[in-house]
Design a protein around this motif. Structure first.
Motif, PDB file in Angstrom:
ATOM      1  N   GLY A 175       0.948  -1.458   0.231  1.00  0.00           N
ATOM      2  CA  GLY A 175      -0.133  -0.078  -0.210  1.00  0.00           C
ATOM      3  C   GLY A 175       1.148   1.627  -0.387  1.00  0.00           C
ATOM      4  N   ILE A 190       3.207  13.572   2.201  1.00  0.00           N
ATOM      5  CA  ILE A 190       1.670  12.543   1.556  1.00  0.00           C
ATOM      6  C   ILE A 190       1.370  11.879   2.418  1.00  0.00           C
ATOM      7  N   ALA A 202      -6.924   8.635  -1.411  1.00  0.00           N
ATOM      8  CA  ALA A 202      -7.818   8.201  -0.542  1.00  0.00           C
ATOM      9  C   ALA A 202      -7.814   6.983  -0.328  1.00  0.00           C
ATOM     10  N   ALA A 231      -5.465   5.579  -4.275  1.00  0.00           N
ATOM     11  CA  ALA A 231      -4.198   4.870  -3.978  1.00  0.00           C
ATOM     12  C   ALA A 231      -4.913   3.450  -4.623  1.00  0.00           C
TER      13      ALA A 231
HETATM   14  P1  ATP Z   1      -1.078   1.126  10.971  1.00  0.00           P
HETATM   15  O1  ATP Z   1      -2.554   0.616  10.260  1.00  0.00           O
HETATM   16  O2  ATP Z   1       0.009  -0.031  11.567  1.00  0.00           O
HETATM   17  O3  ATP Z   1      -1.662   2.526  11.270  1.00  0.00           O
HETATM   18  P2  ATP Z   1      -0.341   1.922   7.982  1.00  0.00           P
HETATM   19  O4  ATP Z   1      -0.784   1.090   6.902  1.00  0.00           O
HETATM   20  O5  ATP Z   1      -2.103   3.100   8.294  1.00  0.00           O
HETATM   21  O6  ATP Z   1      -0.268   1.353   9.473  1.00  0.00           O
HETATM   22  P3  ATP Z   1       1.419   4.474   8.448  1.00  0.00           P
HETATM   23  O7  ATP Z   1       3.094   3.349   8.968  1.00  0.00           O
HETATM   24  O8  ATP Z   1       0.793   4.952   9.703  1.00  0.00           O
HETATM   25  O9  ATP Z   1       0.983   2.852   7.669  1.00  0.00           O
HETATM   26  O10 ATP Z   1       1.384   5.071   6.962  1.00  0.00           O
HETATM   27  C1  ATP Z   1       1.957   6.113   6.729  1.00  0.00           C
HETATM   28  C2  ATP Z   1       1.105   6.990   5.689  1.00  0.00           C
HETATM   29  O11 ATP Z   1       1.041   5.837   4.849  1.00  0.00           O
HETATM   30  C3  ATP Z   1       0.192   8.123   6.374  1.00  0.00           C
HETATM   31  O12 ATP Z   1      -0.617   8.822   5.390  1.00  0.00           O
HETATM   32  C4  ATP Z   1      -1.249   6.635   5.911  1.00  0.00           C
HETATM   33  O13 ATP Z   1      -1.923   6.900   5.785  1.00  0.00           O
HETATM   34  C5  ATP Z   1      -0.759   6.246   4.542  1.00  0.00           C
HETATM   35  N1  ATP Z   1      -0.935   4.866   4.204  1.00  0.00           N
HETATM   36  C6  ATP Z   1      -0.629   3.784   4.414  1.00  0.00           C
HETATM   37  N2  ATP Z   1      -0.876   2.710   3.376  1.00  0.00           N
HETATM   38  C7  ATP Z   1      -1.880   2.624   2.937  1.00  0.00           C
HETATM   39  C8  ATP Z   1      -2.697   2.727   2.331  1.00  0.00           C
HETATM   40  N3  ATP Z   1      -2.619   1.642   1.362  1.00  0.00           N
HETATM   41  N4  ATP Z   1      -4.148   3.880   0.907  1.00  0.00           N
HETATM   42  C9  ATP Z   1      -3.436   5.013   1.224  1.00  0.00           C
HETATM   43  N5  ATP Z   1      -2.692   5.697   2.371  1.00  0.00           N
HETATM   44  C10 ATP Z   1      -1.727   4.644   3.112  1.00  0.00           C
END
Ligand code: ATP
Length: 184
Positions: free
Chosen positions: A16, A101, A129, A143
């Motif tokens: 992701g 971002i 999104a 995304a």
């Molecule tokens: P957690 O589930 O532990 O909160 P996460 O998958 O949201 O983790 P982070 O490291 O917290 O991952 O995310 C960093 C950034 O990436 C944040 O801005 C989050 O919104 C964004 N993000 C993560 N996964 C996605 C996705 N699949 N689509 C869009 N944005 C994402």
């Protein structure tokens, strides 16, 4: 150059995240995306060690053009607010412009952030999104891959697989270092 500042816990980094970075670069909104893992989790959870999350981010991007992993958070005073990160980046790289971002979940939680309005002024956000997250009332890129680190950690702990949302090199690192075996 315009740099997309991709901060996060990356616990673990997943496809992701990679999809987000690809999308930002292909949209032309940023020339490069810098993955910048936070040293400590912002809201009190204990993530995997910082060095491990840096290493996994490097394995995730696997030398892709336009993507970098930065350990600049290690130079920030704790607790390492994103505001301090953005100010430090602008001071360190005065020739670059920066854009934060952020997934839609970040936008919904912005009131919890230290000086979010200032961050948005210094590094105008590029929003994405996110599956399972209510839409936001601002322009947002789609995304391509719905994935969340929380779900991935749960699946790892319960021994469920295969995990097609994490590249094999990152999964190998997780196994070799015994990460995510128990609830933190
Ligand atoms: P957690 O589930 O532990 O909160 P996460 O998958 O949201 O983790 P982070 O490291 O917290 O991952 O995310 C960093 C950034 O990436 C944040 O801005 C989050 O919104 C964004 N993000 C993560 N996964 C996605 C996705 N699949 N689509 C869009 N944005 C994402």
């Amino acid at each position: 150059m315009v740099i997309g500042v991709f901060g996060g816990t990356f616990d673990p980094p997943h496809l992701g995240h990679l999809g987000v970075a690809d999308r930002v670069i292909s949209s032309g909104l940023a020339d490069e995306v810098w993955f910048i893992p936070c040293r400590d989790h912002r809201f009190g959870k204990t993530p995997a060690p910082y060095d491990a999350r840096l290493a996994m981010c490097r394995l995730l991007i696997n030398g892709r053009e336009g993507m970098r992993v930065s350990d600049i958070e290690s130079t920030l005073a704790r607790p390492g607010y994103t505001y301090d990160l953005v100010v430090t980046l602008k001071d360190t790289y005065p020739d670059h412009a920066f854009r934060l971002i952020a997934g839609a979940d970040v936008y919904h939680e912005r009131d919890k952030w230290h000086r979010y309005d200032e961050i948005a002024r210094l590094a105008p956000p590029i929003y994405l999104a996110r599956e399972g997250v209510p839409p936001i009332d601002l322009p947002a890129l789609e995304a391509p891959i719905g994935a969340s680190a929380t779900t991935i950690r749960e699946r790892l702990r319960s021994g469920k697989g295969p995990l097609d949302l994490v590249p094999a090199a990152v999964l190998d690192y997780i196994a070799q270092h015994g990460l995510y075996r128990r609830a933190m």
